[in-house]
Design a protein around this motif. Sequence first.
Motif, PDB file in Angstrom:
ATOM      1  N   GLY A 140       0.775  -1.228   0.000  1.00 16.66           N
ATOM      2  CA  GLY A 140       0.000   0.000   0.000  1.00 16.66           C
ATOM      3  C   GLY A 140       0.803   1.272   0.000  1.00 16.66           C
ATOM      4  O   GLY A 140       0.256   2.353   0.050  1.00 16.66           O
ATOM      5  N   GLY A 141       2.110   1.194  -0.071  1.00 23.64           N
ATOM      6  CA  GLY A 141       2.938   2.374  -0.264  1.00 23.64           C
ATOM      7  C   GLY A 141       2.669   3.487   0.711  1.00 23.64           C
ATOM      8  O   GLY A 141       2.967   3.405   1.878  1.00 23.64           O
ATOM      9  N   GLU A 142       2.053   4.568   0.212  1.00 20.22           N
ATOM     10  CA  GLU A 142       1.902   5.784   0.983  1.00 20.22           C
ATOM     11  C   GLU A 142       1.077   5.587   2.241  1.00 20.22           C
ATOM     12  O   GLU A 142       1.171   6.350   3.187  1.00 20.22           O
ATOM     13  CB  GLU A 142       1.229   6.858   0.113  1.00 20.22           C
ATOM     14  CG  GLU A 142       1.883   7.085  -1.239  1.00 20.22           C
ATOM     15  CD  GLU A 142       3.241   7.722  -1.120  1.00 20.22           C
ATOM     16  OE1 GLU A 142       3.560   8.246  -0.058  1.00 20.22           O
ATOM     17  OE2 GLU A 142       3.979   7.705  -2.104  1.00 20.22           O
ATOM     18  N   THR A 238       5.294   6.394 -14.933  1.00 20.92           N
ATOM     19  CA  THR A 238       4.369   5.717 -15.837  1.00 20.92           C
ATOM     20  C   THR A 238       4.109   4.276 -15.435  1.00 20.92           C
ATOM     21  O   THR A 238       3.175   3.644 -15.943  1.00 20.92           O
ATOM     22  CB  THR A 238       4.908   5.748 -17.270  1.00 20.92           C
ATOM     23  OG1 THR A 238       6.205   5.125 -17.301  1.00 20.92           O
ATOM     24  CG2 THR A 238       5.035   7.190 -17.760  1.00 20.92           C
ATOM     25  N   THR A 239       4.914   3.727 -14.553  1.00 22.06           N
ATOM     26  CA  THR A 239       4.706   2.385 -14.021  1.00 22.06           C
ATOM     27  C   THR A 239       5.228   2.331 -12.594  1.00 22.06           C
ATOM     28  O   THR A 239       6.096   3.131 -12.215  1.00 22.06           O
ATOM     29  CB  THR A 239       5.415   1.313 -14.880  1.00 22.06           C
ATOM     30  OG1 THR A 239       5.154   0.007 -14.329  1.00 22.06           O
ATOM     31  CG2 THR A 239       6.916   1.540 -14.915  1.00 22.06           C
ATOM     32  N   ASP A 240       4.665   1.438 -11.805  1.00 22.30           N
ATOM     33  CA  ASP A 240       5.126   1.246 -10.432  1.00 22.30           C
ATOM     34  C   ASP A 240       6.093   0.068 -10.301  1.00 22.30           C
ATOM     35  O   ASP A 240       6.715  -0.113  -9.263  1.00 22.30           O
ATOM     36  CB  ASP A 240       3.933   0.965  -9.499  1.00 22.30           C
ATOM     37  CG  ASP A 240       3.009   2.153  -9.350  1.00 22.30           C
ATOM     38  OD1 ASP A 240       3.478   3.289  -9.547  1.00 22.30           O
ATOM     39  OD2 ASP A 240       1.815   1.941  -9.062  1.00 22.30           O
ATOM     40  N   THR A 241       6.198  -0.748 -11.333  1.00 21.47           N
ATOM     41  CA  THR A 241       6.896  -2.032 -11.239  1.00 21.47           C
ATOM     42  C   THR A 241       8.348  -1.920 -11.679  1.00 21.47           C
ATOM     43  O   THR A 241       8.652  -1.316 -12.713  1.00 21.47           O
ATOM     44  CB  THR A 241       6.189  -3.083 -12.097  1.00 21.47           C
ATOM     45  OG1 THR A 241       4.823  -3.183 -11.680  1.00 21.47           O
ATOM     46  CG2 THR A 241       6.861  -4.438 -11.961  1.00 21.47           C
ATOM     47  N   PHE A 242       9.219  -2.523 -10.894  1.00 17.72           N
ATOM     48  CA  PHE A 242      10.614  -2.668 -11.311  1.00 17.72           C
ATOM     49  C   PHE A 242      11.080  -4.084 -10.990  1.00 17.72           C
ATOM     50  O   PHE A 242      10.583  -4.735 -10.079  1.00 17.72           O
ATOM     51  CB  PHE A 242      11.527  -1.625 -10.650  1.00 17.72           C
ATOM     52  CG  PHE A 242      11.663  -1.747  -9.162  1.00 17.72           C
ATOM     53  CD1 PHE A 242      12.755  -2.402  -8.598  1.00 17.72           C
ATOM     54  CD2 PHE A 242      10.713  -1.190  -8.307  1.00 17.72           C
ATOM     55  CE1 PHE A 242      12.885  -2.504  -7.214  1.00 17.72           C
ATOM     56  CE2 PHE A 242      10.836  -1.278  -6.936  1.00 17.72           C
ATOM     57  CZ  PHE A 242      11.935  -1.939  -6.384  1.00 17.72           C
ATOM     58  N   VAL A 243      12.036  -4.565 -11.775  1.00 20.96           N
ATOM     59  CA  VAL A 243      12.583  -5.910 -11.609  1.00 20.96           C
ATOM     60  C   VAL A 243      14.030  -5.786 -11.161  1.00 20.96           C
ATOM     61  O   VAL A 243      14.810  -5.013 -11.730  1.00 20.96           O
ATOM     62  CB  VAL A 243      12.508  -6.707 -12.937  1.00 20.96           C
ATOM     63  CG1 VAL A 243      13.203  -8.067 -12.791  1.00 20.96           C
ATOM     64  CG2 VAL A 243      11.059  -6.897 -13.355  1.00 20.96           C
ATOM     65  N   SER A 253       9.945  -0.118  -1.525  1.00 17.03           N
ATOM     66  CA  SER A 253       8.731  -0.225  -2.338  1.00 17.03           C
ATOM     67  C   SER A 253       7.506   0.127  -1.519  1.00 17.03           C
ATOM     68  O   SER A 253       6.615   0.861  -1.975  1.00 17.03           O
ATOM     69  CB  SER A 253       8.603  -1.649  -2.892  1.00 17.03           C
ATOM     70  OG  SER A 253       9.683  -1.960  -3.738  1.00 17.03           O
ATOM     71  N   GLU A 254       7.439  -0.385  -0.318  1.00 17.22           N
ATOM     72  CA  GLU A 254       6.311  -0.102   0.561  1.00 17.22           C
ATOM     73  C   GLU A 254       6.203   1.391   0.867  1.00 17.22           C
ATOM     74  O   GLU A 254       5.111   1.968   0.863  1.00 17.22           O
ATOM     75  CB  GLU A 254       6.482  -0.887   1.859  1.00 17.22           C
ATOM     76  CG  GLU A 254       5.400  -0.635   2.893  1.00 17.22           C
ATOM     77  CD  GLU A 254       5.702  -1.381   4.184  1.00 17.22           C
ATOM     78  OE1 GLU A 254       6.400  -0.805   5.039  1.00 17.22           O
ATOM     79  OE2 GLU A 254       5.255  -2.521   4.327  1.00 17.22           O
ATOM     80  N   LEU A 258       5.709   1.463  -4.662  1.00 16.59           N
ATOM     81  CA  LEU A 258       6.254   0.764  -5.824  1.00 16.59           C
ATOM     82  C   LEU A 258       5.938  -0.729  -5.733  1.00 16.59           C
ATOM     83  O   LEU A 258       5.466  -1.233  -4.718  1.00 16.59           O
ATOM     84  CB  LEU A 258       7.759   0.986  -5.922  1.00 16.59           C
ATOM     85  CG  LEU A 258       8.220   2.445  -5.943  1.00 16.59           C
ATOM     86  CD1 LEU A 258       9.734   2.525  -6.069  1.00 16.59           C
ATOM     87  CD2 LEU A 258       7.541   3.217  -7.074  1.00 16.59           C
ATOM     88  N   HIS A 259       6.238  -1.429  -6.812  1.00 16.49           N
ATOM     89  CA  HIS A 259       5.957  -2.865  -6.913  1.00 16.49           C
ATOM     90  C   HIS A 259       7.266  -3.547  -7.291  1.00 16.49           C
ATOM     91  O   HIS A 259       7.709  -3.476  -8.439  1.00 16.49           O
ATOM     92  CB  HIS A 259       4.880  -3.082  -7.975  1.00 16.49           C
ATOM     93  CG  HIS A 259       4.457  -4.502  -8.176  1.00 16.49           C
ATOM     94  ND1 HIS A 259       3.194  -4.949  -7.912  1.00 16.49           N
ATOM     95  CD2 HIS A 259       5.145  -5.584  -8.628  1.00 16.49           C
ATOM     96  CE1 HIS A 259       3.109  -6.229  -8.195  1.00 16.49           C
ATOM     97  NE2 HIS A 259       4.275  -6.643  -8.631  1.00 16.49           N
TER      98      HIS A 259
END
Length: 350
Positions: A140-142, A238-243, A253-254, A258-259
């Motif tokens: 849930g991030g923020e 533009t995206t929340d996801t990173f690998v 991330s939290e 981010l994801h």
Amino acid sequence: MNIRRSSPATALVGAMALGLTTLTACSFSPGDGRTDGKLDVVASFYPLQFLAERIGGNKINVSTLTKPGVEPHDLDISPQQTATLSKAGLVVYLKGLQPAVDRAIGQAEPRQVADAASYTTLENHGTEVDGHDHGGEDHGGEGHEEEAGHEGEAGHEEHGGDEGHEGHGHEAHAGDAGADPHVWLDPVRYAEVAEGVGKALEKADPDHAAFYKKNTTALVKELNTLDKDFRTGLKGRTTDTFVTTHSAFGYLSERYGLHQESIAGLDPESEPSPARMRELHSIVKKDKVRTVFFEALVSDRTARTLADDLHLKTDVLDPLEGIGTKSRGDDYLQVMRANLASLRKALGAV
């Protein structure tokens, strides 16, 4: 009755041997935990070394058990390092992160220890790499701002207690299966640890307590600024996801919504299963991932294989377990800002 008398030469040799034995024993005696009047502080690895140096300044002597370029999880402790622990005035470590350090502390029984895990909350961000629970994506991030108290000026006193390593009944502990130890990658939690280390220094060296308190306040302010820089810098992405190669960035991330998708789990050396690699292919396409991150201290082979297969870019996202020649900065703050720049680019925030 015959009485055998020692010759003068024999007596001299015996006295010299006794003297050498005494000197050897003294060289490993605990002493007062100081060298040249300054408190001797041993940090287990870089993030805690940074805190000790910034807060202790010129009032302490700081050494680290994990040398630059060494992966902290792989650390072995030498007998000399164990002796150093026994003589230290304060040992700063993160219980459960480095089992060799935990064992050495148990053997050395230093006069005072500060366990970083006892100054903040640890969570289970997931260690599976087979298609489920890959680290921090559903937190849930923020929404955790209030719980963590991200401004840092108050609300953390309970974490900075004088008991050092006794802990406070947190959700998880670094030694628990699945507990994520990488709290230093969240500037807010790292600020909580800084406050705890500051209090530990005040207890170990009360003559300079005001100095340590002042430096702690200044460092927490810098970490609050870093937190705000991340919040501002990651807007408009533009995206929340990173690998990334391993699941080190769950707290980050939290904190910022981010994801994280990791190729491996919390262990940076583990190999992903074929099923996990297939899943990553789907995630990359679905979430429009453009970059695969790797880290300086661990092989980038798997990250580059995935990137080549999907025609993605690669970049460094540093888990800051150490500072070395490949680090993009000279200290924690510089490297974290380099991480922010890499994330902004990868997530389309620039």
